[in-house]
Design a protein around this motif. Structure first.
Motif, PDB file in Angstrom:
ATOM      1  N   VAL A 187       0.825  -1.211   0.000  1.00  0.00           N
ATOM      2  CA  VAL A 187       0.000   0.000   0.000  1.00  0.00           C
ATOM      3  C   VAL A 187       0.866   1.270   0.000  1.00  0.00           C
ATOM      4  N   ALA A 188       1.956   1.243   0.765  1.00  0.00           N
ATOM      5  CA  ALA A 188       2.838   2.420   0.819  1.00  0.00           C
ATOM      6  C   ALA A 188       3.471   2.680  -0.540  1.00  0.00           C
ATOM      7  N   ALA A 189       3.849   1.601  -1.255  1.00  0.00           N
ATOM      8  CA  ALA A 189       4.483   1.757  -2.566  1.00  0.00           C
ATOM      9  C   ALA A 189       3.539   2.429  -3.560  1.00  0.00           C
ATOM     10  N   ARG A 190       2.230   2.250  -3.371  1.00  0.00           N
ATOM     11  CA  ARG A 190       1.254   2.877  -4.266  1.00  0.00           C
ATOM     12  C   ARG A 190       0.874   4.300  -3.840  1.00  0.00           C
ATOM     13  N   GLY A 191       1.400   4.764  -2.704  1.00  0.00           N
ATOM     14  CA  GLY A 191       1.083   6.119  -2.256  1.00  0.00           C
ATOM     15  C   GLY A 191      -0.313   6.241  -1.681  1.00  0.00           C
ATOM     16  N   TRP A 192      -0.857   5.143  -1.162  1.00  0.00           N
ATOM     17  CA  TRP A 192      -2.236   5.152  -0.649  1.00  0.00           C
ATOM     18  C   TRP A 192      -2.323   5.488   0.841  1.00  0.00           C
ATOM     19  N   VAL A 193      -1.179   5.720   1.468  1.00  0.00           N
ATOM     20  CA  VAL A 193      -1.181   6.066   2.901  1.00  0.00           C
ATOM     21  C   VAL A 193      -0.263   7.277   3.135  1.00  0.00           C
ATOM     22  N   PRO A 194      -0.551   8.406   2.468  1.00  0.00           N
ATOM     23  CA  PRO A 194       0.313   9.583   2.633  1.00  0.00           C
ATOM     24  C   PRO A 194       0.236  10.133   4.049  1.00  0.00           C
ATOM     25  N   ALA A 195       1.350  10.716   4.492  1.00  0.00           N
ATOM     26  CA  ALA A 195       1.358  11.454   5.764  1.00  0.00           C
ATOM     27  C   ALA A 195       0.978  10.569   6.955  1.00  0.00           C
TER      28      ALA A 195
END
Lengths: 205, 205, 205, 205
Positions: free
Chosen positions: D21-29
């Motif tokens: 999920v982090a690699a896809r940018g789905w959990v910014p900040a």
């Protein structure tokens, strides 16, 4: 059923295309499937539900082009097999789910094709030698009966389709080629053309 | 034909830019080509159809700036060579296919340029020192006869183009610089400006 | 000028944020710059023109908060230094160039702020505890005289800005925080909010 | 409070989904949170503010499904726990912040659902066997009182929700499944459908 093993070279080709396509996000939610010809009588197809970014030899099934389909193959295997049966020159078939392909396949479903005109990227398709051309990427209505769908598609496609691919409405993109390298180039070229077409529709709408 | 070897440093530079550009998806379907000056009389150019993310020494051809082009080079080599011949200060030339470049090159083909106004990113271009400037990125009609196209482009470009790049309509972006570092910065800067311009057109349309 | 070395921990922090930001494409064409406080009297700032994805100790300069700026620092160093001077609680300042920040900073330049309303992501900003809030991200006109620009910005910002960031019109996003972790979270949160705002404007335009 | 350790297999599952999920940018900040069932009486939940791309065993807390919540868990833990309590068949719950989910959740907040019609990707959801279906992804108003929010959501959801997910307005997407594999497939499928829906609204607006 013929018991054909998947040669290591064929498995390596499918694993490589899987990594490429998965890295681009073109097979979300275990969607998509890939195949490569083994020989005149059989092809290797990905099993259903596997991780496309890490295709192992056991994730592939050798499928005879004559006779019944073995169990465990992707539900869309009839669409692959129909292409190989129809054209002895087809060496690989790739199917992906991208946003551009899905959205344009629905937008142009009634018309039956997405029209692409004047792009240099036309030349990524085998046999196309100039941007001064108009291409029509066929769009077929989706159908959960994939044997029936394959028959409908093949009866509509000419013996030598001018564009090595088609869209299924609301579903995704199929592309093929004489080799895996050709099929990948066609897949990338068609996806790029669809992205450009989608942007142009937004801009000029 | 001169038989010039490609120096290791030149090959390393071209491999590095290939990895950078391929990772961004700017050379889909084996599109795009890159070159770097070897010396006053020759340049290294990528061969046609290679994997841009993994450029090996054998994927490069040394091309003399005087005389005939060797076999196997990219069909767009005349466009590269024309830049080096015209301007002894050009050290590298890069050509990519991006969605923003393709779409805007078609949108502004009749006008003959994409206008960019007031962006801080203007300063990524050598010689531009303020955002308080209006830049015109030329757009040329595409042509499969790349020798003829190169002649047309060079006769239209001034001796010292204010913007180190141009678009080919429906085709893609060319950018150059005194060094590979400069050419890459120009490529990234122009692509960013095109992305911003495309977004602004969507927004204010 | 004070001759302060950049501590290894500070250099490691800046290298890590550089890798993060470069991987997202937020610093195209060597744009962008980062800084971190060393102590009450000095900060470390990135040099001009470096590769942000690979920041080495020699790519950083220790800058005293009192007195003249050393040579070689980014032209935007005055904007960083002004934040540290103004607020002893600022531990890191980050500046990036993204498409959403650039486009919205131009769209809302006349109004002087981008308004953000009702997003859960508001809570990524230190001190904001609910989505039931309206945030105004200031937009300042760009200026190549960055000392003058810094003075203008600081005279406009309150002592405790409700939003830890601002936009420069046509230029990009600045964000800061008590620590590098906070500054990164603010940067990511603001960029996400700008992307959402841009999408909503397209949709509801 | 029960003192339950998080089994290594559960921790490995959560670390893997975090990387994805982090690699896809789905959990910014540091947004987003994940959980997995340990057994009938307890689940493992991510702590607040952790790096989702690098979830370590100490970043997880075992939470008993009966009784009080332990300290340090994400503020949204009640939303996770409510799903496990309600349905013994839920094995994993995932929450992400994406641009498409955030924008569509606001666009359709008044209507109370995002309608999805005729996509092949419907079949990524357990129990859906055809594209010839209309799905309604519920949208609930956001609330900082997550215990109250959880009660409101569960009273609105049927015992067997036809779609394994919901949106919180201006906040993000929740998805769940019998296993982590199912939950991930549902998350990817729903996000893809939201991206397609967002594109179609832009196109046909």
């Amino acid at each position: 059923m013929l018991d054909v093993a998947v040669p290591a070279e064929v498995a390596a080709d499918l694993a490589a295309i899987g990594r490429f396509v998965a890295a681009r996000g073109w097979v979300p939610a275990t969607a998509g499937n890939f195949s490569r010809r083994i020989d005149a009588a059989s092809v290797a197809v990905t099993r259903s539900g596997i991780d496309k970014g890490n295709i192992r030899p056991q994730d592939l099934i050798a499928v005879p082009l004559a006779g019944e389909l073995p169990a465990g193959v992707s539900a869309e295997t009839p669409l692959h097999v129909a292409r190989y049966r129809r054209d002895a020159g087809v060496g690989a078939v790739l199917h992906v789910h991208t946003v551009a392909a899905t959205v344009l396949s629905r937008a142009d479903a009634a018309q039956g094709f997405v029209e692409l005109d004047g792009f240099e990227m036309h030349k990524s398709l085998s046999g196309v030698t100039t941007h001064e051309s108009t291409l029509r990427l066929p769009v077929f209505a989706n159908d959960q009966d994939t044997a029936r769908l394959a028959a409908r598609i093949e009866s509509a496609l000419p013996a030598e389709p001018p564009v090595p691919g088609y869209l299924l409405a609301g579903h995704g993109l199929y592309a093929w080629g004489a080799t895996m390298t050709d099929a990948q180039r066609h897949l990338e070229g068609l996806e790029f053309l669809l992205q450009c077409s989608l942007e142009e529709r937004r801009l000029h709408r």
